[in-house]
Design an enzyme around this catalytic site. Structure first.
Site, mmCIF file in Angstrom:
data_model
loop_
_atom_site.group_PDB
_atom_site.id
_atom_site.type_symbol
_atom_site.label_atom_id
_atom_site.label_comp_id
_atom_site.label_asym_id
_atom_site.label_seq_id
_atom_site.Cartn_x
_atom_site.Cartn_y
_atom_site.Cartn_z
ATOM 1 N N ASP A 78 -26.952 32.924 57.992
ATOM 2 C CA ASP A 78 -26.305 32.463 59.213
ATOM 3 C C ASP A 78 -27.241 31.605 60.058
ATOM 4 O O ASP A 78 -26.808 30.678 60.736
ATOM 5 C CB ASP A 78 -25.800 33.659 60.023
ATOM 6 N N ASN A 152 -23.322 30.068 68.421
ATOM 7 C CA ASN A 152 -23.254 31.507 68.696
ATOM 8 C C ASN A 152 -23.264 31.798 70.192
ATOM 9 O O ASN A 152 -22.325 32.352 70.729
ATOM 10 C CB ASN A 152 -24.460 32.243 68.084
ATOM 11 N N ARG A 180 -27.986 41.298 88.752
ATOM 12 C CA ARG A 180 -29.383 41.645 88.527
ATOM 13 C C ARG A 180 -29.424 42.382 87.200
ATOM 14 O O ARG A 180 -28.733 43.384 87.018
ATOM 15 C CB ARG A 180 -29.914 42.510 89.657
ATOM 16 N N LEU A 197 -22.965 41.535 70.280
ATOM 17 C CA LEU A 197 -22.435 42.809 69.799
ATOM 18 C C LEU A 197 -23.461 43.932 70.008
ATOM 19 O O LEU A 197 -23.096 45.065 70.338
ATOM 20 C CB LEU A 197 -22.060 42.685 68.327
ATOM 21 N N SER A 198 -24.736 43.600 69.831
ATOM 22 C CA SER A 198 -25.799 44.585 70.074
ATOM 23 C C SER A 198 -25.863 44.972 71.542
ATOM 24 O O SER A 198 -26.368 46.034 71.896
ATOM 25 C CB SER A 198 -27.162 44.009 69.700
#
Lengths: 298, 298, 298, 298
Positions: A78, A152, A180, A197-198
């Protein structure tokens, strides 16, 4: 998926390998020979030619590939797709990804089926999919000091000092919030299965015309990811005296200072991905995320 | 937001109060008198008339309101808006919400500014916004045994026994996953700030044409919410021998059994919300979610 | 909370103000005069004396305060408490925090009630609470190259390049996992309401003898925070060729390289906090996290 | 893990199979014969004897097993362990789990190594681990109307109507919060890897003397799981007019009404688990959660 009623013609085909990797040499040379034999003009991206030592083919820069190729076949992961997409974005050359390791989200041809799947595509058996990209630019005192594209995500995060940063976000000129946090990920549907996603962002199917905004470790515990329409103008102003960093696809980066404005919009160009028969976005998701994928009887 | 170039005419106006609540009686009567004086035909929803004891106006069922009214003014909270929207969905009567307690996501006129804001709307100073709704139906052995609409969400969850359920999900006929969980929330952008948000779902701006799918306590820890295009057909098949329950907007519910199929699509009707001047979706979000809303100087 | 049956005697009292801040000058001088009049020996921390211009009192370094003071009163926020705690950790001088802005998690005396609450403490009306601290050290080729303490957390995170890092974690010599992520927060119960909370870590009540390990944006979506016993030895080995950074309480930092080992254990010293009457940990939580705190009738 | 210096003697051994399952018949009979030959007195739990048709051995109720057995070997999954533990809790008979399907969190002997691992244990090669249990009771108008134990969790959740419930939580008499949510999971470290984990709760290592409180879809987005000391008294009062349900280990359940008080404390009994050589809690975690478990070279 769009129909491909108007079948493309693939006269000139560019081959692009994983950055500075010798591993793709064999696949590359097999593919190049195969394509030449079928009568296609073959271009080898210049870095790839250097890294693999492939000889006997025209060597071309990514710029030249953008203007000359009818198709670019990427051998890598990717990361290679992202880099290629960002660099030839303006030309909308369709991309076909041959995976060189673990299955990729975008490189959906497994290495072991390369020639057979490439033939499918060359003979018109493919689906064509447009993926939206983002344009990011940094304005400082009214001047544009940075510009790049992202397939991305555009990430603003804390820089060297490692301290929380604060910034203000506006969407189409309307105030959203002062955040913040460690930063903010602004992602496309394509990027929603990557870094976002993480960070607990939602998956956006590539057909959803939306842009995700996913905070990184937000100080306000009630903060949540939000998806806005892909026609929106997102404007992020770093609050003084914070310093931060902007990343495009984790590949291009730029230091920003308090008062700088990061402008993000949908790019006028799309990335065109070609998928050979058998491609399934959901299948890819299950594979990559280790979701249960055995349809149970009922 | 859509332009309202073709200004609507509001001859007949229906007033709908919070279910079985006497609290709205005074506001309702003030508003009814005010509207009659301005020459509008006023309809009072029959349940509302009964609960508040308002007399001297035509009383109408929600069905009649759907077919006769040019505008429905809802005095209540989001629950009243949801119920009204679901019940008169087929008629696309525009809705205007006057809040009777805490600020609602949809009832954006504060009680204290009722008449002034209503006048704004009657005189054409408003923005019109279409919100997508969902159609849900349950198929059992090929027969449709339940059908309802939802403005917020269609929820499948475990029933009485309180045990995890398992079901298979397909999107446009393509297999997505088998999910073992407490259930699944399928939500509109409107519903993304309701129950789905408590279940860690992402916020979808109302302008995003997407449908959120948010698992409830999924057994697979890598499972994540996913947003698909609003044109998708979502098909959820309960795996035998599980029993479960379907809820539309938390208001209509139906028991389902192993083998039953829950079909969810975008409704062909939209809910039309009218917003008086000063409305801001993001402002509402900040208020409701207690996000920091003070734009700091920089 | 421990009983304070053996009432402490507070002969020598040190005053420590927020770093380089003039704002505390007035409160500091009021407090110093008040204490001197009551017959206490007053020490002013030297940085504080410099920043506030307070004169007429003995000036002392944090080291001297550690060895001489019976009590240290901190005028500032949680940052000042953290810094003081880390620097005088070896001496277990009890700390009392007077808040100078927003309520702090550790500085629980509001500015407006300073003298009254200080008197409570001086006269023995207080609860004493021990908070565990962490010792962090970095081993490189067997040599210790860094050592520090932390009251909140020891954070390993990605450094300058901004790329995901990989490291291996062992607990009491047993292999836990290889983690690819933005980093890892190792926190005390005290730190569980600080940075770790933004990263979705769990709150640990200060009485729980545990250490939290909270991943930052982990690549494996099934990864979750884990709490281990506070007697554990945590060993984190950075995988080559990654570079990263270690932070103690966000105040001390150190660059680490592939192969370096970060060793974390409970410190043999505790921080002693004194709480005047009326202190409630849960009340603090509700205030800081904006949880609903109105006990409803029932 | 505790040392097992004082080696236990296992004269009488009870065998308990998965509830109403014939699958364990063969393993059960193999194991019973093997133990009898070694001179042990073998008891077969009466439900197990009925379901498997095992003959020729003494049949005993769980109560009798509790008072007579020196060891109980459970052939089943975690569900069978939970049920056995809850039912014989008062006797502290040590438990050994032989797994009959997918690896369990508590049944750590794989089916294929049953006899060899059982011999290890019988000959004293094992580690003994105490796991805390919870006692739950419901008070209604001052009377105790329900009491049960839980090794995993006590769950309060919304009942039939499927609407959000509200309750007030106190810890050691101190007010924690009023929570509006789908419910609350109160879990032991053992239960932290069960239902609580699906609800985004933190993993608690079994050696941590804590109790986790994990909200189910909390209305307040800033709400977070919290771990309190295992000596705490947790008191949950359901606010009128809500109805809800209490579940112990998902196996015993009881309907509660507004005003009822759910009292949860650490049980005075512990569950004693025996682990044969090679047991690793972290290994189990990695297996069950699909974490990367290949220690990379570095």
């Amino acid at each position: 998926m769009e129909s491909n009623a108007h079948r493309r013609e693939f006269r000139t085909i560019a081959l692009i390998g994983k950055y500075q990797s010798r591993d793709v040499a064999e696949a590359l040379s097999t593919l190049a020979d195969f394509l030449r034999e079928r009568g296609h003009t073959v271009l080898i991206e210049q870095g790839t030619a250097g890294a693999t030592g492939t000889a006997g083919y025209q060597v071309a820069s990514l710029d030249e590939i953008g203007s000359r190729a009818d198709l670019a076949i990427v051998l890598g992961g990717d990361g290679t797709m992202l880099n290629t997409a960002r660099r030839i974005a303006g030309h909308e050359v369709p991309l076909l990804g041959v995976n060189q390791g673990r299955l990729g989200f975008m490189t959906d041809i497994p290495r072991g089926h390369m020639l057979e799947k490439v033939v499918d595509v060359l003979e018109g058996r493919y689906e064509e999919e447009g993926r939206l990209m983002l344009d990011a630019e940094v304005l400082r005192c009214g001047e544009r000091v940075f510009r790049n594209a992202a397939l991305n995500d555009v990430v603003l995060n804390k820089g060297d000092l490692g301290r929380m940063i604060e910034f203000q976000v506006r969407v189409d000129g309307e105030y959203l919030y002062n955040l913040r946090s460690d930063g903010l990920i602004v992602c496309t549907p394509t990027g929603s299965t990557a870094y976002a996603l993480s960070a607990n962002g939602p998956i956006l199917h590539p057909s959803v015309p939306g842009i995700g905004m996913v905070p990184l470790c937000p100080h306000a515990l009630s903060n949540r990811p939000i998806t806005v329409g892909d026609g929106c103008v997102i404007e992020i102003t770093l609050v003084r005296p914070h310093d931060a960093r902007v990343h495009c696809d984790g590949q291009a980066r730029f230091d920003v200072h308090g008062g700088d404005i990061l402008h993000i919009t949908r790019s006028q160009h799309r990335v065109i991905l070609l998928h050979p028969p058998g491609y399934s976005y959901f299948h890819m998701l299950r594979e990559k995320l280790h979701w249960s994928d055995a349809p149970k009887k009922h």
